[in-house]
Design an enzyme around this catalytic site. Sequence first.
Site, PDB file in Angstrom:
ATOM      1  N   SER A  98      11.517 -32.331 -34.071  1.00 29.46           N
ATOM      2  CA  SER A  98      10.214 -31.691 -33.923  1.00 29.46           C
ATOM      3  C   SER A  98       9.105 -32.479 -34.618  1.00 29.46           C
ATOM      4  O   SER A  98       8.749 -33.566 -34.181  1.00 29.46           O
ATOM      5  CB  SER A  98      10.288 -30.253 -34.438  1.00 29.46           C
ATOM      6  OG  SER A  98       9.095 -29.558 -34.206  1.00 29.46           O
ATOM      7  N   ASP A 241       3.482 -31.959 -31.262  1.00 24.56           N
ATOM      8  CA  ASP A 241       4.462 -32.517 -32.181  1.00 24.56           C
ATOM      9  C   ASP A 241       5.471 -33.329 -31.375  1.00 24.56           C
ATOM     10  O   ASP A 241       5.277 -33.580 -30.184  1.00 24.56           O
ATOM     11  CB  ASP A 241       5.141 -31.413 -32.983  1.00 24.56           C
ATOM     12  CG  ASP A 241       5.805 -30.364 -32.086  1.00 24.56           C
ATOM     13  OD1 ASP A 241       5.443 -30.282 -30.906  1.00 24.56           O
ATOM     14  OD2 ASP A 241       6.698 -29.639 -32.572  1.00 24.56           O
ATOM     15  N   ASP A 243       8.433 -32.872 -30.067  1.00 24.28           N
ATOM     16  CA  ASP A 243       9.131 -32.327 -28.900  1.00 24.28           C
ATOM     17  C   ASP A 243       8.227 -31.436 -28.057  1.00 24.28           C
ATOM     18  O   ASP A 243       8.693 -30.758 -27.144  1.00 24.28           O
ATOM     19  CB  ASP A 243      10.393 -31.571 -29.318  1.00 24.28           C
ATOM     20  CG  ASP A 243      10.096 -30.335 -30.156  1.00 24.28           C
ATOM     21  OD1 ASP A 243       9.055 -30.306 -30.837  1.00 24.28           O
ATOM     22  OD2 ASP A 243      10.909 -29.392 -30.144  1.00 24.28           O
ATOM     23  N   ASP A 245       6.634 -28.615 -28.378  1.00 28.24           N
ATOM     24  CA  ASP A 245       6.677 -27.156 -28.292  1.00 28.24           C
ATOM     25  C   ASP A 245       5.517 -26.533 -29.070  1.00 28.24           C
ATOM     26  O   ASP A 245       5.395 -25.311 -29.141  1.00 28.24           O
ATOM     27  CB  ASP A 245       8.024 -26.584 -28.748  1.00 28.24           C
ATOM     28  CG  ASP A 245       8.310 -26.784 -30.226  1.00 28.24           C
ATOM     29  OD1 ASP A 245       7.574 -27.542 -30.894  1.00 28.24           O
ATOM     30  OD2 ASP A 245       9.289 -26.195 -30.722  1.00 28.24           O
TER      31      ASP A 245
END
Length: 459
Positions: A98, A241, A243, A245
């Site tokens: 992340s 970020d 990833d 999400d």
Amino acid sequence: MRVFGSSGVRGVVNDDLTPEYATDVAQAAGSVWGRDGDVDRVAIARDTRATGAMLADAVASGLASVGLDVDRLGVLATPGLQAYAEREGVPGVMVTASHNPPEYNGIKLVGADGVELPRERLEAIERRLLDETVERVAWHETGDSRRVDGVRRAYIEGLLAAVDREAVAAADLTVAVDPGHGAGSITSPDFFRRLGCSVKTIHAQPDGHFPGRDPEPVASNLGDLQRFVRSTNADLGVAHDGDADRAIFVDERGEYVEGSAALAALAAAAIDEGDTVVSAVNASQRLVDVTDEAGADLTLTPIGSTYIVSRIRDLRATGETVPVAGEGNGGILFPSYRIARDGAYTAARFCELLAHRGEPASEVVARYDDYVNVRRDVEYDGERQRQAMLDAIERTARESVADLDTTDGYRLDYGDGWVLARPSGTEPVVRIYAEARTADRAEDLADQLYGALSGLRVD
């Protein structure tokens, strides 16, 4: 949970997180999934980190060794994996750390409904892992692996179907997208173009070394995006970020938008009287104000998406309506769309807000700009120092005259502001959050707990 924490398994690669350990985690998860009898394949995706391919291979090997077939999705945003898992009815493994720095990586487990696994499920997998009770199969029963194409396209199509595309296109917005070299680089720019926006990009080349900026979209890392928004006359800047999400915004003036202000604005547009909003114990007073004004309830959890997702599920099971949930770090969920954080969808909802109101981003969030936030990270070296820090913070908290909340760490509420200290679930740091109506007061509150750690020695 000793292994999965608040957001899955994370660590420095080849130090805390090795390929062997990734294989062990996958075998434990596969043993639990396979035991149910209705799981015969699992999807794997990864973000752009340099170690992602290596760890994805290790995970695939672990799953195959317990008899499960593997769908290899390649580089993909975490919400893209979740959409695939829900669509195909298969569980998933996301290899990502992340927002953590490049040397980190991690593993997040997703159920066949596209939602992060609940705590009881994670605890069952954790027991398998710690007890070393995996169920490997004979050589002729090992799983196969296949590459799946078209997953990114399907994810974008799903996003487009869930957004007021006509309203956003009619607003003729220019959006500056900063995926931070992460997984959003290969989906978000295309998504916003197809949404009808004019798109400018920065740090949009997939690169697991994150050369342009650190993966965490906090104010100190977004100077380039702020300057880029000003130079391109963009209506909005969007930062992800690693990833993708999460989504953090920069307004049309190039000013950083506090994540908690964006959450408050999106919540205000989504909730009605009697609804429930779910957030974490570091929730801003902005969100409290919004829910109070709407006649909605606000329920708080420990920090981390796992806890928020579990609370949403529990509330909906009792008939509660939860239109929005999330944290001020840009991780926002709209459960009617999916019980998952999705940076691209969150940004699209913010674009909808601009389109429907006919106002610039600065005016949309101005209503929620009455508070100042401060965050400090204090690193520790080893468990003894971590515990000494927490002991020092507890002593200070117990001696204070504020209202104390120990849901997750130590939160002190003084009426005119609050401060929270807690150990991170993903990095070796103790985080201190403070909020007040003035910068000086917020700094003073942060100093109160930060001062308890200064000069701390561990023999």
